[in-house]
Motif scaffolding. Structure first.
Motif, PDB file in Angstrom:
ATOM      1  N   CYS A 232      -3.860  -2.558   5.900  1.00  0.00           N
ATOM      2  CA  CYS A 232      -4.834  -1.465   5.784  1.00  0.00           C
ATOM      3  C   CYS A 232      -4.266  -0.131   6.243  1.00  0.00           C
ATOM      4  O   CYS A 232      -5.014   0.855   6.394  1.00  0.00           O
ATOM      5  CB  CYS A 232      -6.092  -1.796   6.592  1.00  0.00           C
ATOM      6  SG  CYS A 232      -6.992  -3.235   5.992  1.00  0.00           S
ATOM      7  N   ASN A 242     -13.623  -0.658  14.211  1.00  0.00           N
ATOM      8  CA  ASN A 242     -14.334  -0.787  12.930  1.00  0.00           C
ATOM      9  C   ASN A 242     -14.983  -2.160  12.742  1.00  0.00           C
ATOM     10  O   ASN A 242     -15.988  -2.283  12.030  1.00  0.00           O
ATOM     11  CB  ASN A 242     -13.377  -0.535  11.767  1.00  0.00           C
ATOM     12  CG  ASN A 242     -12.989   0.927  11.635  1.00  0.00           C
ATOM     13  OD1 ASN A 242     -13.664   1.813  12.149  1.00  0.00           O
ATOM     14  ND2 ASN A 242     -11.879   1.181  10.949  1.00  0.00           N
ATOM     15  N   HIS A 265     -12.153  -5.135   3.308  1.00  0.00           N
ATOM     16  CA  HIS A 265     -13.213  -4.356   2.667  1.00  0.00           C
ATOM     17  C   HIS A 265     -13.999  -3.569   3.709  1.00  0.00           C
ATOM     18  O   HIS A 265     -14.373  -2.407   3.478  1.00  0.00           O
ATOM     19  CB  HIS A 265     -14.161  -5.285   1.895  1.00  0.00           C
ATOM     20  CG  HIS A 265     -13.608  -5.717   0.578  1.00  0.00           C
ATOM     21  ND1 HIS A 265     -14.176  -6.708  -0.192  1.00  0.00           N
ATOM     22  CD2 HIS A 265     -12.519  -5.299  -0.124  1.00  0.00           C
ATOM     23  CE1 HIS A 265     -13.471  -6.879  -1.301  1.00  0.00           C
ATOM     24  NE2 HIS A 265     -12.458  -6.042  -1.275  1.00  0.00           N
ATOM     25  N   GLY A 268     -12.502  -0.533   4.510  1.00  0.00           N
ATOM     26  CA  GLY A 268     -12.400   0.408   3.404  1.00  0.00           C
ATOM     27  C   GLY A 268     -11.125   0.263   2.606  1.00  0.00           C
ATOM     28  O   GLY A 268     -10.675   1.233   1.962  1.00  0.00           O
ATOM     29  N   TYR A 269     -10.545  -0.947   2.592  1.00  0.00           N
ATOM     30  CA  TYR A 269      -9.282  -1.146   1.912  1.00  0.00           C
ATOM     31  C   TYR A 269      -9.392  -2.295   0.917  1.00  0.00           C
ATOM     32  O   TYR A 269     -10.078  -3.279   1.158  1.00  0.00           O
ATOM     33  CB  TYR A 269      -8.184  -1.474   2.931  1.00  0.00           C
ATOM     34  CG  TYR A 269      -6.782  -1.493   2.371  1.00  0.00           C
ATOM     35  CD1 TYR A 269      -6.033  -0.317   2.247  1.00  0.00           C
ATOM     36  CD2 TYR A 269      -6.214  -2.672   1.915  1.00  0.00           C
ATOM     37  CE1 TYR A 269      -4.747  -0.334   1.715  1.00  0.00           C
ATOM     38  CE2 TYR A 269      -4.926  -2.704   1.368  1.00  0.00           C
ATOM     39  CZ  TYR A 269      -4.205  -1.527   1.281  1.00  0.00           C
ATOM     40  OH  TYR A 269      -2.944  -1.540   0.742  1.00  0.00           O
TER      41      TYR A 269
END
Length: 273
Positions: A232, A242, A265, A268-269
């Motif tokens: 990531c 996170n 996910h 954000g990847y």
């Protein structure tokens, strides 16, 4: 796992009385030549040509491509699905050797044509399981108890210890596999493999997605938090911040692909394998 199926079959065959073993060999040859009458006719023809028993054996061996099947069976001694995924590349590596062992192309074609009959016959005679006329679901129910898979073997396949595997099973299946002495059937093993090796929107499809699976296997079957951070383009501190609201994150240090994909996910990847 698959190797264990073959091993159980061989062990069951060896434990049969000699007369039953001979009966099975004759029945299998009859399937290959078309019928008992056609087998008898072929043997009579060979004897009339003044062939010795040893010569007849060599001829039958060539017509049935015995050396080819022995080599192919050796290469198919598989312990799990990850080895099955890697098999086509293994066959490609030994392609010339296998081709040289084909002694009768028509005989090879015939084996493929009768493979379902061979499987049904072997299950009926060796394991006393009759699949004749059975529907797919009935067949699965009858054969599911032939082989069991241990949690230790699954943990080994996914490069983790049994304790970590138990945590993964809890995440995906609740208490279904929580009992220590719980036996895992082949069908359940397939469900577990799919749950760990595939993303949520994928189904196991060895015909169409083999290249994707091989690429995934090259990355590994389990991943650390450091692996997740690197994939990531992040760091462990940011990752912890996170993902701290995810209940299982703090209690597991290794993840299968499916959980890795889910966590990526959340970061954000999108994984590229």
């Amino acid at each position: 796992m698959l190797n264990k199926v073959l091993h159980n079959h061989a062990a069951a065959y060896i434990n049969l009385p000699f007369e039953k073993q001979q009966e099975i060999i004759n029945d299998l040859l009859a399937l290959f030549y078309g019928s008992r009458q056609e087998l008898a006719s072929r043997l009579t023809q060979l004897k009339e040509q003044s062939h010795s028993d040893e010569e007849i054996f060599e001829i039958l061996k060539k017509e049935t491509n015995l050396d080819f099947w022995l080599k192919a069976s050796e290469m198919l001694e598989l312990e799990n699905i990850t080895e099955l995924i890697s098999t086509p590349s293994k066959f490609q590596e030994h392609r010339d050797e296998l081709l040289n062992l084909i002694t009768d192309h028509n005989g090879l074609k015939k084996i493929f044509e009768i493979q379902e009959q061979l499987a049904v016959y072997n299950l009926r005679t060796v394991f006393d399981i009759d699949l004749e006329g059975k529907k797919r679901e009935e067949s699965k129910e009858l054969t599911k108890g032939l082989v069991y898979v241990t949690k230790e073997r699954i943990a080994m396949e996914f490069g983790c210890n049994k304790r970590t595997l138990s945590k993964w099973l809890k995440i995906h299946f609740g208490n279904q596999f929580s009992r220590k002495d719980r036996k895992i059937t082949i069908n359940e093993y397939l469900q577990i493999f799919e749950a760990f090796f595939l993303s949520e929107d994928e189904n196991l499809d060895l015909n169409n997605d083999l290249d994707k699976y091989l690429k995934r296997l090259k990355k590994g079957t389990s991943f650390s938090k450091s692996d997740l951070a690197e994939l990531c383009s992040s760091d462990l501190k940011t990752q912890k911040q996170n993902l701290k609201k995810i209940a299982f994150y703090s209690s597991i240090n290794k993840f299968p692909y499916s959980i890795l994909n889910e966590l990526a996910h959340k970061m954000g990847y999108e994984l590229e394998f």
